[in-house]
Write an enzyme that holds these catalytic residues in place. Structure first.
Site: not given
Length: 331
Positions: A7, A135, A137, A139, A190, A247, A253
């Protein structure tokens, strides 16, 4: 140990970049994308201009659109990492070899079936070696080598150690967990709570309101997770509190952005079209609420988000409904 990331979206690309920087002569990293045109562009430009244009691709990172070549790259001793949206997880799991070691990165409940990733895996490839890597993160920060910590969760301890071998580095710490249920519930809920926090910030309700939403949202997340069989302590870790804080407050986000723009009066189809990426919170919110209601778990913040997304409440009315609830003990 070879790693094949399946992906070529932003997160799959970022993790492949991080792994390729870390890989030694003992293993190679390959990134598979389904779109041949996109793959050819990445091979030529050495960057993912569609989803992560800010980050260059290491020379050692191999890129292909050949599915069989990607599977062969990992072989029987390597690691397959599924980096698609949750909606595609079942199909991807059905296509990988039964004896492959597989981790997935997607977060959320599958809208079609209401299942979490580990439930999909149990249905599609029962007994297969599988787990989740999750977790706090973004990108872009992972691709840039900013300090990040993730958790690999599976009842298969050897699989978790493979994740550590593949990804643990000076810039990316990988912890392990035997509680994939808790890790996945945290990663799913979340996103919904980040939409709520974005709405509050978009309405300029203040930092007190943000802190209250995050804290009470964590309580909702924990209640649902425990009802589904998770360990309570998991929600105080990276995939629970950590991912929620990131987030709900981070400017990168997508879910928080959805909330901000809903508060500004934009309609949801326009927001999602302009976003250009999947917002898992939008697709998971109704399923999160449905699973909670089936289990008798109270999730008023998540319920308010669903009502705003469905157009049954305005952001302002949703806030009033939450603030108007009767007082009760905190725990």
């Amino acid at each position: 140990m070879n790693v094949a990331v399946l992906g070529a979206g932003a997160w799959g690309t970022a993790l492949a970049i991080s792994a390729a920087r870390r890989a030694s002569g003992a293993g190679r990293v390959l990134l598979w994308g389904r779109d041949a045109t996109q793959v050819e562009d990445m091979q030529q430009e050495r960057r993912n201009t569609r989803y992560l244009p800010e980050a260059g691709l290491p020379a050692s990172l191999e890129i292909t659109d050949d599915w069989q070549a990607a599977l062969a790259h990992a072989g029987t001793t390597g690691l397959l990492v599924i980096a698609t949206p949750m909606a595609a997880l079942a199909d991807m799991l059905a296509r990988v070899p039964a004896d492959a070691a597989v981790l997935w990165l997607c977060k959320g409940f599958d809208k079609a079936t209401g299942r979490l990733g580990h439930e999909i895996a149990q249905a599609v490839r029962p007994g297969g070696r599988s787990g989740v890597l999750s977790g706090p993160s973004f990108a872009l920060e992972v691709a840039q080598g900013s300090p990040t910590a993730l958790v690999a969760a599976s009842p298969d301890a050897a699989l978790c150690e493979q994740a550590v071998t593949a990804f643990h580095s000076d810039s990316l710490r990988v912890y392990t967990s035997a509680d994939p249920v808790g890790v996945e519930v945290g990663g799913a809920v979340k996103n919904v709570l980040a939409i709520a926090t974005g709405i509050a910030d978009g309405l300029a309700l203040g930092l007190n309101a943000r802190a209250a939403l995050i804290t009470r949202g964590l309580a909702e997340m924990t209640r649902l997770g425990v009802a589904l069989g998770a360990q309570p302590d998991t929600f105080m870790g990276l995939s629970g509190l950590g991912d929620l804080v990131l987030t709900a407050t981070g400017h990168l986000s997508r879910n928080r952005t959805v909330g901000l723009q809903l508060a500004q009066g934009k309609d949801l189809p326009t927001i999602l079209r302009e976003l250009g990426h999947v917002s898992e919170g939008v697709y998971s919110a109704a399923t999160v609420l449905a699973r909670a209601q089936t289990l008798g778990v109270s999730m008023p913040i998540s319920e308010a988000v669903v009502q705003v997304i469905d157009g049954r409440l305005s952001p302002q009315a949703a806030v009033q409904a939450l603030m108007g609830r009767e007082a009760r003990p905190e725990h």
